[in-house]
Design a protein around this motif. Structure first.
Motif, short mmCIF file in Angstrom:
data_model
loop_
_atom_site.label_atom_id
_atom_site.label_comp_id
_atom_site.label_asym_id
_atom_site.label_seq_id
_atom_site.Cartn_x
_atom_site.Cartn_y
_atom_site.Cartn_z
N GLY A 45 0.65 -1.17 0.03
CA GLY A 45 -0.08 -0.03 -0.13
C GLY A 45 0.83 1.38 -0.08
O GLY A 45 2.10 1.22 -0.17
N GLU A 46 0.34 2.48 0.18
CA GLU A 46 0.81 3.71 0.45
C GLU A 46 1.65 3.97 1.63
O GLU A 46 3.03 3.93 1.79
CB GLU A 46 -0.07 4.88 0.02
CG GLU A 46 0.55 6.00 -0.06
CD GLU A 46 -0.18 7.24 -0.35
OE1 GLU A 46 -1.19 7.49 0.61
OE2 GLU A 46 -0.61 7.89 -1.16
N GLN A 47 0.76 4.19 2.53
CA GLN A 47 1.22 4.60 3.95
C GLN A 47 0.35 4.28 4.96
O GLN A 47 -0.87 4.15 4.60
CB GLN A 47 1.72 5.99 4.03
CG GLN A 47 0.46 7.12 3.68
CD GLN A 47 0.74 8.33 4.21
OE1 GLN A 47 1.93 8.87 4.28
NE2 GLN A 47 -0.48 9.29 3.99
N PRO A 48 0.53 4.24 6.33
CA PRO A 48 -0.54 3.98 7.06
C PRO A 48 -1.65 5.31 7.30
O PRO A 48 -1.17 6.42 7.05
CB PRO A 48 0.15 3.83 8.63
CG PRO A 48 1.52 4.17 8.30
CD PRO A 48 1.98 4.22 6.83
N GLY A 49 -2.68 4.88 7.54
CA GLY A 49 -3.66 6.06 7.76
C GLY A 49 -3.86 6.45 8.88
O GLY A 49 -3.25 5.97 9.89
N GLU B 7 -4.31 3.30 11.36
CA GLU B 7 -3.22 2.39 11.42
C GLU B 7 -2.21 3.11 11.99
O GLU B 7 -1.46 2.46 12.94
CB GLU B 7 -2.75 2.19 9.95
CG GLU B 7 -3.49 1.19 9.04
CD GLU B 7 -4.69 1.87 8.53
OE1 GLU B 7 -4.70 3.39 8.65
OE2 GLU B 7 -5.66 1.12 7.94
N PRO C 168 -0.90 -2.42 9.67
CA PRO C 168 -1.39 -2.16 8.53
C PRO C 168 -2.67 -2.28 8.18
O PRO C 168 -3.19 -3.31 8.72
CB PRO C 168 -0.28 -2.74 7.67
CG PRO C 168 0.08 -3.90 8.51
CD PRO C 168 0.07 -3.53 9.87
N PHE C 169 -3.49 -1.57 7.43
CA PHE C 169 -4.78 -1.92 7.03
C PHE C 169 -5.63 -2.39 7.97
O PHE C 169 -6.67 -3.53 8.06
CB PHE C 169 -4.45 -2.93 5.66
CG PHE C 169 -4.23 -2.17 4.39
CD1 PHE C 169 -4.81 -1.34 3.67
CD2 PHE C 169 -2.83 -2.43 4.00
CE1 PHE C 169 -4.64 -0.59 2.59
CE2 PHE C 169 -2.47 -1.87 2.70
CZ PHE C 169 -3.30 -1.12 2.08
N ALA D 103 -10.24 1.35 4.60
CA ALA D 103 -9.51 0.95 3.16
C ALA D 103 -9.19 -0.66 3.75
O ALA D 103 -9.31 -1.35 2.69
CB ALA D 103 -8.38 1.65 3.02
N ASN E 276 3.36 -1.20 3.44
CA ASN E 276 3.38 0.07 2.64
C ASN E 276 4.69 0.59 2.29
O ASN E 276 5.61 0.19 2.89
CB ASN E 276 2.58 1.00 3.81
CG ASN E 276 1.26 0.78 3.94
OD1 ASN E 276 0.42 0.85 2.93
ND2 ASN E 276 1.04 0.47 5.12
N HIS F 61 -5.98 1.24 -5.31
CA HIS F 61 -5.91 1.15 -3.83
C HIS F 61 -7.30 1.02 -3.42
O HIS F 61 -8.27 1.64 -3.94
CB HIS F 61 -5.44 2.49 -3.44
CG HIS F 61 -5.24 2.37 -2.16
ND1 HIS F 61 -5.99 2.59 -0.90
CD2 HIS F 61 -3.93 2.20 -1.42
CE1 HIS F 61 -5.15 2.48 0.19
NE2 HIS F 61 -3.92 2.31 -0.10
#
Ligand code: URA
Ligand code: SF4
Length: 217
Positions: free
Chosen positions: A56-60, A63, A69-70, A74, A96, A186
């Protein structure tokens, strides 16, 4: 931060890598400035030797708070899509390209995601290289444009490449490159889409291609 102050993660990656040593070491990483506004770094998770790596991209926001992660909205979409594609979640390592949450401003209690820049992706690359070397997945699924650009460069477009098996490019560092790479949207794009059902179905269709590659068909 000037380039001098963004030295990249290399100096923080331990010589002896294990999931535990990476998880511990990444918490002190100062390879770029993103650690400053984040709660913690979020390293990849899953079994060593997993056949599939999801990138993925980065933690949200979630997260960053929970340290995994995830695990936010999402992640919910991603886990549903994996199940619908028939991929065993125990055979997946999820990570990520950037390990700290980049954000700017808030909406209620939620912090607003800001995509990492190319400089952040480059600075954080040594952690991903270590994960690839450790996990040695057979395949990597790139979730969205940031992951795609991290591996294939700035001109990469998910829309043009998705769902077709590709090879790991010689230009991307990896001591243990995977046999194949597959790009898809994504999972957060499903949450933003006007037509959620169609966007979700597209994600599942691409993950079915990955499932078939894993099954060797
Ligand atoms: N989006 C990502 O790209 N990664 C996460 O871990 C969560 C949301
Ligand atoms: Fe280090 Fe990556 Fe965090 Fe930057 S984002 S401080 S390079 S772990």
């Amino acid at each position: 931060m000037t380039e001098e102050e963004r030295p990249g993660a290399g100096a923080w990656v331990p010589d002896r890598i294990s999931l535990r040593s990476l998880e511990e070491a990444v918490q002190s990483c100062r390879g770029c400035e993103l650690y400053r506004d984040a709660t913690q770094a979020v390293m990849g998770e899953g079994r060593l030797g997993s056949a599939l790596m999801l990138l993925g991209e980065q933690p949200g926001d979630q997260e960053d708070r929970q340290g995994h992660p995830f695990v936010g909205p999402a992640g919910g979409v991603l886990h549903d899509a994996l199940a619908d594609a028939g991929i065993d979640p125990d055979d997946v390592f999820t990570t990520n390209v950037v390990k700290h949450f980049r954000w700017s401003g808030t909406r209620g209690r939620r912090r607003i995601h800001q995509s990492p820049s190319r400089a952040h992706v480059a600075a954080c690359g040594p952690w991903l290289e270590a994960e690839l070397e450790l996990v040695r997945p057979r395949g990597v699924v790139l979730l969205g444009g940031t992951a795609g650009k991290a591996v294939y460069g700035a001109s990469f477009r998910v829309g043009a490449a998705r769902g077709e098996p590709m090879t790991w490019p010689a230009t991307s560092a990896a001591r243990r490159p995977p046999d194949w790479v597959l790009a898809t949207t994504h999972p957060s794009a499903v949450l933003r889409a006007d037509d959620r059902a169609a966007t979700y179905d597209g994600l599942v269709a691409d993950l079915r291609v990955a499932a078939a590659l894993l099954a060797g068909t």
